[in-house]
Design a protein around this motif. Structure first.
Motif, PDB file in Angstrom:
ATOM      1  N   HIS A 164      22.111 -67.672  -8.851  1.00 37.90           N
ATOM      2  CA  HIS A 164      21.802 -66.550  -7.960  1.00 37.90           C
ATOM      3  C   HIS A 164      21.963 -66.942  -6.491  1.00 37.90           C
ATOM      4  N   GLY A 165      22.635 -68.059  -6.245  1.00 43.03           N
ATOM      5  CA  GLY A 165      22.916 -68.463  -4.875  1.00 43.03           C
ATOM      6  C   GLY A 165      21.704 -68.910  -4.097  1.00 43.03           C
ATOM      7  N   SER A 166      20.698 -69.447  -4.788  1.00 44.45           N
ATOM      8  CA  SER A 166      19.466 -69.840  -4.118  1.00 44.45           C
ATOM      9  C   SER A 166      19.128 -71.291  -4.422  1.00 44.45           C
ATOM     10  N   ASN A 167      17.939 -71.713  -3.989  1.00 48.29           N
ATOM     11  CA  ASN A 167      17.463 -73.077  -4.177  1.00 48.29           C
ATOM     12  C   ASN A 167      16.441 -73.115  -5.303  1.00 48.29           C
ATOM     13  N   ILE A 168      16.291 -74.281  -5.906  1.00 49.86           N
ATOM     14  CA  ILE A 168      15.391 -74.442  -7.047  1.00 49.86           C
ATOM     15  C   ILE A 168      13.948 -74.088  -6.709  1.00 49.86           C
ATOM     16  N   SER A 169      13.568 -74.195  -5.437  1.00 54.81           N
ATOM     17  CA  SER A 169      12.193 -73.853  -5.063  1.00 54.81           C
ATOM     18  C   SER A 169      11.859 -72.412  -5.444  1.00 54.81           C
ATOM     19  N   ALA A 170      12.844 -71.511  -5.371  1.00 51.91           N
ATOM     20  CA  ALA A 170      12.593 -70.105  -5.696  1.00 51.91           C
ATOM     21  C   ALA A 170      12.346 -69.899  -7.176  1.00 51.91           C
ATOM     22  N   VAL A 200      16.209 -63.995   1.642  1.00 56.62           N
ATOM     23  CA  VAL A 200      15.251 -63.241   0.829  1.00 56.62           C
ATOM     24  C   VAL A 200      15.887 -62.721  -0.462  1.00 56.62           C
ATOM     25  N   GLY A 201      17.070 -62.114  -0.369  1.00 59.51           N
ATOM     26  CA  GLY A 201      17.693 -61.526  -1.555  1.00 59.51           C
ATOM     27  C   GLY A 201      17.944 -62.544  -2.665  1.00 59.51           C
ATOM     28  N   PRO A 202      18.720 -63.597  -2.403  1.00 60.17           N
ATOM     29  CA  PRO A 202      18.948 -64.609  -3.438  1.00 60.17           C
ATOM     30  C   PRO A 202      17.665 -65.270  -3.920  1.00 60.17           C
ATOM     31  N   SER A 203      16.708 -65.498  -3.008  1.00 60.82           N
ATOM     32  CA  SER A 203      15.453 -66.143  -3.410  1.00 60.82           C
ATOM     33  C   SER A 203      14.680 -65.259  -4.383  1.00 60.82           C
ATOM     34  N   LEU A 204      14.646 -63.961  -4.141  1.00 57.86           N
ATOM     35  CA  LEU A 204      13.949 -63.050  -5.048  1.00 57.86           C
ATOM     36  C   LEU A 204      14.633 -62.989  -6.408  1.00 57.86           C
ATOM     37  N   GLN A 205      15.965 -63.052  -6.416  1.00 59.56           N
ATOM     38  CA  GLN A 205      16.684 -63.047  -7.681  1.00 59.56           C
ATOM     39  C   GLN A 205      16.399 -64.326  -8.474  1.00 59.56           C
ATOM     40  N   ALA A 206      16.406 -65.469  -7.779  1.00 65.55           N
ATOM     41  CA  ALA A 206      16.097 -66.736  -8.450  1.00 65.55           C
ATOM     42  C   ALA A 206      14.642 -66.755  -8.912  1.00 65.55           C
ATOM     43  N   PHE A 207      13.747 -66.193  -8.090  1.00 65.95           N
ATOM     44  CA  PHE A 207      12.339 -66.069  -8.478  1.00 65.95           C
ATOM     45  C   PHE A 207      12.217 -65.298  -9.787  1.00 65.95           C
TER      46      PHE A 207
END
Length: 510
Positions: A164-170, A200-207
């Motif tokens: 989702h284009g984010s980091n593992i923290s999410a 925010v967008g990618p982080s929410l998707q990874a979350f």
């Protein structure tokens, strides 16, 4: 007083205080995750304290982030500064070996700890620098985690985040929300990410992916695989990639996985045309193999031909050092804010051979044959160079070098690597008709060559010695076993002492 898994004391749980530890290495966003948890708890009316104990760089030690929280009251609680063995309610590990490290340190106990971890691997320096396969056994860690934790949540959180284009923290934050260990709603977790105002967008998707994976609602294997292939297809013409995939599908099914991994590696190294050359080398070897031997020859060739074709030259090193995700990982590791600058110094120590190898094949050969020219290159480059890649001139230099893919196939280094690859395959396949396993073992010897500069030079020397030993024993019935022993000896120590002893034994047969 009872003992925990590490032999240390188990402390009584402090009433009302939730204790959470995060173990993460550089680039995994441990600081970001800690910040989110702290902001979440404060927003929900909790008193919170967050601390961190930095580990040594490059995976000789992870940073330990520690959070204690309790509902706000008139009498402020007294919080500890660091976790203690047997006194952790929630342990989050951003990589599988950090799961093992947490267990060994006694932070995970079956009477109270919820363990949330990612099953992916980020290899430690000790694993990378081992002459052979130094990778630790993740299955043993998984088995220990099942015993050590009260509640165990393990998934490939890195893959979920990257998809989702984010980091593992999410994705870890999502797993924490779904675990139910904190008395906060999912909406509260998501609002914390929104208020951060960054990615925010990618982080929410990874979350969401981490949340769903924890609840068992999704199996993201297919989606993640599609994402990987899509990224390769975006970097290369789609039609060419599909043609290559069709060629993979035409191979025997047991060979598919390794051949596809090898294809992705060489395409990332060069392009789809280079991937076609990879399959041109692999397919004739597959035709020589047979199902009765479980396609062992073909699978081995698929792995090591790709490794031989994706060698580490200056172009490759420069390319990797100027990729955007690498800078993002470093910024996250250093907790650099958007309004802060970052200074980054890269160290290069190429040998004269790396410099001459970058020249056109004819000129490079002439330089290598000139002791005076090679000595001059050593004087200029032998002491290494430090480049500030946060500066425009240094970055542009490396970016230009990393963009020389189309030129790479015309270099002296590529000519040398092709000659090495062809000679290795020819020598390895020569005994195939009479000794199948000898050919397999000789193909495996390619693993001795890896790395860059001096590391590459040592690997080449060991490879040549083992292949000479293979030639000495090729007529023996136990030739394959002896090549495997020489191979194992070459991997035992960097100086090659074990290999020298094994070669003396082999030479005594003559």
């Amino acid at each position: 007083m009872t003992g925990d898994l590490s032999g240390g004391p188990v402390r009584a749980q402090t009433p009302g205080i939730t204790k959470l530890a995060i173990m993460a290495v550089g680039g995994q966003g441990g600081g970001v995750l800690t910040g989110w948890i702290e902001k979440l708890a404060r927003a929900q009316g909790y008193s919170v304290q967050a601390t961190s104990v930095a580990g040594v760089a490059q995976r000789t030690g992870a940073t330990i982030y520690y959070v204690e929280m309790a509902p706000a009251s008139e009498r402020p609680p007294v919080f500890a500064l660091a976790p203690s063995a047997g006194d952790v309610d929630i342990l989050i590990a951003a990589e599988m070996m950090e799961v093992g490290r947490a267990i060994m340190r006694g932070f995970v106990t079956p009477d109270r700890t919820t363990l949330i971890g990612s099953t992916h691997r980020a290899l430690a320096v000790s694993e990378k620098s081992a002459p052979g396969d130094g990778i630790a056994n993740a299955k043993e860690v998984h088995a220990a985690a099942e015993i050590a934790a009260q509640t165990l949540i393990l998934a490939d959180m890195e893959r979920l985040a990257v998809a989702h284009g984010s980091n593992i923290s999410a994705s870890l934050f999502g797993a924490l929300a779904a675990s139910g260990t904190l008395p906060f709603s999912r909406a509260a977790f998501e609002n914390t990410i929104r208020e951060s105002g960054k990615g925010v967008g990618p982080s929410l998707q990874a979350f969401s992916a981490g949340f769903d994976a924890t609840l068992g609602l999704n199996d993201n294997d297919t989606a993640a695989r599609s994402s990987t292939l899509a990224s390769v297809g975006q970097a290369n013409p789609t039609l060419q990639w599909e043609v290559l995939r069709n060629r993979i599908d035409a191979l025997p099914e047991p060979v598919h996985q390794m051949a596809l991994a090898g294809l992705e590696k060489v395409v990332d190294f060069q392009d789809c045309a280079y991937g076609s050359l990879y399959l041109d080398r692999l397919e004739p070897i597959v035709a020589l193999d047979r199902a009765s031997d479980h396609w062992l020859l073909a699978v081995t060739a698929a792995k090591y031909i790709a490794n031989a074709m994706a060698y580490d030259d200056i172009i490759r090193v420069a390319d990797i050092k100027t990729r955007g995700p690498r800078f993002d990982r470093i910024r996250a590791e250093m907790s650099v804010r958007s309004d802060q600058g970052m200074q980054l110094t890269e160290y290069f120590h190429p040998r004269a051979e790396e410099i001459s190898g970058l020249l056109p094949r004819g000129l490079g050969a002439r330089v290598e044959n000139s002791p005076r020219a090679m000595a001059w290159l050593n004087r200029w480059f032998g002491k290494g160079r430090r480049l500030r890649t946060d500066s425009i001139p240094a970055f542009l230099l490396l970016y230009w070098l990393g963009g020389l893919r189309s030129y790479r196939l015309k270099t002296r280094r590529h000519t040398i690597e092709v000659a090495h690859l062809d000679a290795w395959l020819h020598q390895s396949l020569a005994p195939l008709a009479s000794n199948y396993m000898l050919s397999v073992e000789m193909l495996r010897c390619q693993r001795l060559i890896k790395g860059y500069s001096d590391t590459h030079g040592r690997g080449q020397s060991k490879f040549a010695s083992v292949m000479q030993g293979a030639d000495l024993v090729k007529d023996r019935k136990d030739a394959a076993e002896w090549v495997a022993r020489l191979h194992a000896a070459a991997l035992q120590d960097p100086d090659g002492k074990a290999l020298s002893g094994a070669l003396k034994t082999v030479r005594s047969f003559s």
